[in-house]
Design a protein around this motif. Structure first.
Motif, PDB file in Angstrom:
ATOM      1  N   VAL A 240       0.730  -1.354  -0.060  1.00 38.49           N
ATOM      2  CA  VAL A 240      -0.029   0.015   0.032  1.00 38.49           C
ATOM      3  C   VAL A 240       0.774   1.212  -0.091  1.00 38.49           C
ATOM      4  CG1 VAL A 240      -1.593   1.421   1.163  1.00 38.49           C
ATOM      5  CG2 VAL A 240      -2.021  -1.175   1.101  1.00 38.49           C
ATOM      6  N   SER A 241       1.963   1.300   1.029  1.00 44.53           N
ATOM      7  CA  SER A 241       2.742   2.365   0.858  1.00 44.53           C
ATOM      8  C   SER A 241       3.497   2.664  -0.260  1.00 44.53           C
ATOM      9  CB  SER A 241       3.358   2.415   2.192  1.00 44.53           C
ATOM     10  OG  SER A 241       4.254   1.642   2.402  1.00 44.53           O
ATOM     11  N   THR A 242       4.156   1.514  -0.579  1.00 41.46           N
ATOM     12  CA  THR A 242       5.034   1.550  -1.693  1.00 41.46           C
ATOM     13  C   THR A 242       4.160   1.957  -2.832  1.00 41.46           C
ATOM     14  OG1 THR A 242       6.238  -0.156  -0.894  1.00 41.46           O
ATOM     15  CG2 THR A 242       6.505   0.253  -3.136  1.00 41.46           C
ATOM     16  N   GLN A 243       3.324   1.497  -3.326  1.00 43.42           N
ATOM     17  CA  GLN A 243       2.406   1.797  -4.597  1.00 43.42           C
ATOM     18  C   GLN A 243       1.815   3.204  -4.341  1.00 43.42           C
ATOM     19  OE1 GLN A 243       1.787  -0.226  -7.151  1.00 43.42           O
ATOM     20  NE2 GLN A 243       1.193   1.517  -8.093  1.00 43.42           N
ATOM     21  N   ALA A 244       1.391   3.756  -3.172  1.00 43.85           N
ATOM     22  CA  ALA A 244       1.204   5.111  -3.445  1.00 43.85           C
ATOM     23  C   ALA A 244       2.365   5.989  -3.288  1.00 43.85           C
ATOM     24  CB  ALA A 244       0.501   5.382  -1.703  1.00 43.85           C
ATOM     25  N   LEU A 245       3.479   5.782  -2.890  1.00 41.75           N
ATOM     26  CA  LEU A 245       4.707   6.481  -3.150  1.00 41.75           C
ATOM     27  C   LEU A 245       4.922   6.352  -4.405  1.00 41.75           C
ATOM     28  CD1 LEU A 245       6.983   7.997  -2.095  1.00 41.75           C
ATOM     29  CD2 LEU A 245       8.316   5.625  -1.645  1.00 41.75           C
ATOM     30  N   VAL A 246       4.998   5.200  -5.355  1.00 38.31           N
ATOM     31  CA  VAL A 246       5.401   5.209  -6.642  1.00 38.31           C
ATOM     32  C   VAL A 246       4.329   5.892  -7.554  1.00 38.31           C
ATOM     33  CG1 VAL A 246       5.548   3.462  -8.707  1.00 38.31           C
ATOM     34  CG2 VAL A 246       6.536   2.747  -6.366  1.00 38.31           C
ATOM     35  N   ASP A 247       3.257   5.809  -7.097  1.00 32.68           N
ATOM     36  CA  ASP A 247       2.271   6.664  -8.045  1.00 32.68           C
ATOM     37  C   ASP A 247       2.404   8.215  -7.737  1.00 32.68           C
ATOM     38  OD1 ASP A 247       0.798   4.235  -8.757  1.00 32.68           O
ATOM     39  OD2 ASP A 247      -0.678   4.415  -7.376  1.00 32.68           O
ATOM     40  N   ARG A 248       2.496   8.447  -6.567  1.00 29.57           N
ATOM     41  CA  ARG A 248       2.908  10.081  -6.624  1.00 29.57           C
ATOM     42  C   ARG A 248       4.110  10.346  -7.277  1.00 29.57           C
ATOM     43  NH1 ARG A 248       5.835  13.919  -5.250  1.00 29.57           N
ATOM     44  NH2 ARG A 248       7.322  12.428  -4.337  1.00 29.57           N
ATOM     45  N   ILE A 249       5.320   9.534  -7.008  1.00 27.28           N
ATOM     46  CA  ILE A 249       6.400   9.821  -8.004  1.00 27.28           C
ATOM     47  C   ILE A 249       6.390  10.006  -9.565  1.00 27.28           C
ATOM     48  CG2 ILE A 249       8.914   8.989  -8.443  1.00 27.28           C
ATOM     49  CD1 ILE A 249       8.935   7.924  -5.280  1.00 27.28           C
ATOM     50  N   LEU A 250       5.685   8.855  -9.768  1.00 27.38           N
ATOM     51  CA  LEU A 250       5.312   8.972 -11.418  1.00 27.38           C
ATOM     52  C   LEU A 250       4.325  10.174 -11.820  1.00 27.38           C
ATOM     53  CD1 LEU A 250       5.250   5.218 -11.996  1.00 27.38           C
ATOM     54  CD2 LEU A 250       7.080   6.864 -12.158  1.00 27.38           C
ATOM     55  N   SER A 251       3.250  10.443 -11.040  1.00 26.62           N
ATOM     56  CA  SER A 251       2.611  11.463 -11.554  1.00 26.62           C
ATOM     57  C   SER A 251       3.178  12.770 -11.537  1.00 26.62           C
ATOM     58  CB  SER A 251       1.292  11.582 -10.767  1.00 26.62           C
ATOM     59  OG  SER A 251       1.514  11.829  -9.294  1.00 26.62           O
ATOM     60  N   SER A 252       3.983  13.192 -10.263  1.00 27.95           N
ATOM     61  CA  SER A 252       4.708  14.535 -10.296  1.00 27.95           C
ATOM     62  C   SER A 252       5.937  14.505 -10.977  1.00 27.95           C
ATOM     63  CB  SER A 252       4.928  14.832  -8.737  1.00 27.95           C
ATOM     64  OG  SER A 252       5.898  13.684  -8.345  1.00 27.95           O
ATOM     65  N   GLY A 253       6.427  13.467 -11.308  1.00 26.37           N
ATOM     66  CA  GLY A 253       7.917  13.472 -12.025  1.00 26.37           C
ATOM     67  C   GLY A 253       9.045  13.925 -11.027  1.00 26.37           C
ATOM     68  N   GLN A 254       8.704  13.974  -9.812  1.00 30.13           N
ATOM     69  CA  GLN A 254       9.814  14.278  -8.758  1.00 30.13           C
ATOM     70  C   GLN A 254       9.875  13.489  -7.691  1.00 30.13           C
ATOM     71  OE1 GLN A 254       8.607  18.403  -7.581  1.00 30.13           O
ATOM     72  NE2 GLN A 254       9.649  19.322  -9.327  1.00 30.13           N
ATOM     73  N   MET A 255      10.976  13.068  -7.052  1.00 34.03           N
ATOM     74  CA  MET A 255      11.178  12.302  -6.038  1.00 34.03           C
ATOM     75  C   MET A 255      12.335  12.822  -5.318  1.00 34.03           C
ATOM     76  SD  MET A 255      12.644   8.188  -5.887  1.00 34.03           S
ATOM     77  CE  MET A 255      13.889   8.602  -7.675  1.00 34.03           C
ATOM     78  N   THR A 256      11.896  12.864  -3.831  1.00 37.49           N
ATOM     79  CA  THR A 256      13.020  13.377  -2.812  1.00 37.49           C
ATOM     80  C   THR A 256      14.063  12.357  -2.545  1.00 37.49           C
ATOM     81  OG1 THR A 256      11.836  12.524  -0.763  1.00 37.49           O
ATOM     82  CG2 THR A 256      11.113  14.744  -1.937  1.00 37.49           C
ATOM     83  N   ARG A 257      15.300  12.761  -1.885  1.00 38.64           N
ATOM     84  CA  ARG A 257      16.126  11.726  -1.769  1.00 38.64           C
ATOM     85  C   ARG A 257      15.685  10.953  -0.527  1.00 38.64           C
ATOM     86  NH1 ARG A 257      20.557  13.672  -4.251  1.00 38.64           N
ATOM     87  NH2 ARG A 257      20.788  15.377  -4.599  1.00 38.64           N
ATOM     88  N   LYS A 258      14.919  11.432   0.230  1.00 41.14           N
ATOM     89  CA  LYS A 258      14.301  10.368   1.267  1.00 41.14           C
ATOM     90  C   LYS A 258      13.359   9.251   0.754  1.00 41.14           C
ATOM     91  CE  LYS A 258      11.434  10.536   5.386  1.00 41.14           C
ATOM     92  NZ  LYS A 258      10.639  11.082   6.304  1.00 41.14           N
ATOM     93  N   GLU A 259      12.535   9.651  -0.245  1.00 39.14           N
ATOM     94  CA  GLU A 259      11.926   8.631  -1.220  1.00 39.14           C
ATOM     95  C   GLU A 259      12.871   7.762  -1.874  1.00 39.14           C
ATOM     96  OE1 GLU A 259       7.878  11.477  -1.966  1.00 39.14           O
ATOM     97  OE2 GLU A 259       9.625  11.531  -3.226  1.00 39.14           O
ATOM     98  N   HIS A 260      13.888   8.179  -2.528  1.00 36.24           N
ATOM     99  CA  HIS A 260      14.863   7.551  -3.183  1.00 36.24           C
ATOM    100  C   HIS A 260      15.291   6.311  -2.124  1.00 36.24           C
ATOM    101  CE1 HIS A 260      18.783   6.410  -5.128  1.00 36.24           C
ATOM    102  NE2 HIS A 260      18.275   6.663  -5.936  1.00 36.24           N
ATOM    103  N   LEU A 261      15.714   6.822  -1.005  1.00 35.31           N
ATOM    104  CA  LEU A 261      16.457   5.916  -0.030  1.00 35.31           C
ATOM    105  C   LEU A 261      15.375   4.971   0.442  1.00 35.31           C
ATOM    106  CD1 LEU A 261      18.509   8.323   2.297  1.00 35.31           C
ATOM    107  CD2 LEU A 261      19.260   6.238   0.738  1.00 35.31           C
ATOM    108  N   GLN A 262      14.056   5.239   0.534  1.00 35.69           N
ATOM    109  CA  GLN A 262      13.101   4.435   1.132  1.00 35.69           C
ATOM    110  C   GLN A 262      12.822   3.226  -0.087  1.00 35.69           C
ATOM    111  OE1 GLN A 262       9.297   6.306   1.618  1.00 35.69           O
ATOM    112  NE2 GLN A 262       8.147   4.446   2.431  1.00 35.69           N
ATOM    113  N   LEU A 263      12.766   3.757  -1.356  1.00 29.82           N
ATOM    114  CA  LEU A 263      12.467   2.621  -2.437  1.00 29.82           C
ATOM    115  C   LEU A 263      13.749   1.860  -2.603  1.00 29.82           C
ATOM    116  CD1 LEU A 263      10.773   4.553  -4.975  1.00 29.82           C
ATOM    117  CD2 LEU A 263       9.801   3.215  -3.653  1.00 29.82           C
ATOM    118  N   ALA A 264      14.911   2.050  -2.346  1.00 28.76           N
ATOM    119  CA  ALA A 264      16.215   1.545  -2.454  1.00 28.76           C
ATOM    120  C   ALA A 264      16.475   0.505  -1.291  1.00 28.76           C
ATOM    121  CB  ALA A 264      17.285   2.468  -2.440  1.00 28.76           C
TER     122      ALA A 264
END
Length: 68
Positions: A11-35
């Motif tokens: 749920v949280s990963t999918q929401a994060l991915v959707d937000r990143i792809l729709s906005s075209g921007q990712m924070t460094r914190k989000e990058h670390l979370q996904l990695a």
């Protein structure tokens, strides 16, 4: 670093991915979370791995920007 709880990762990963792809921007914190999510021992489905990999592919292609 943000860690997802087992069973709630999709749920949280999918929401994060959707937000990143729709906005075209990712924070460094989000990058670390996904990695951390993709490299951890969590049991991810093929779909979850695909979505996370897609974000990194979009980042590498320049279609997602890393912001502070």
């Amino acid at each position: 670093m943000v860690w997802a709880l087992p069973g709630r990762a999709s749920v949280s990963t999918q929401a994060l991915v959707d937000r990143i792809l729709s906005s075209g921007q990712m924070t460094r914190k989000e990058h670390l979370q996904l990695a951390a999510t993709i490299l951890s021992d969590q049991r991810l489905t093929q779909a979850e791995r695909y979505h996370i990999s897609r974000v990194f592919d979009e980042l590498q292609a320049g279609r997602v920007m890393l912001v502070d």
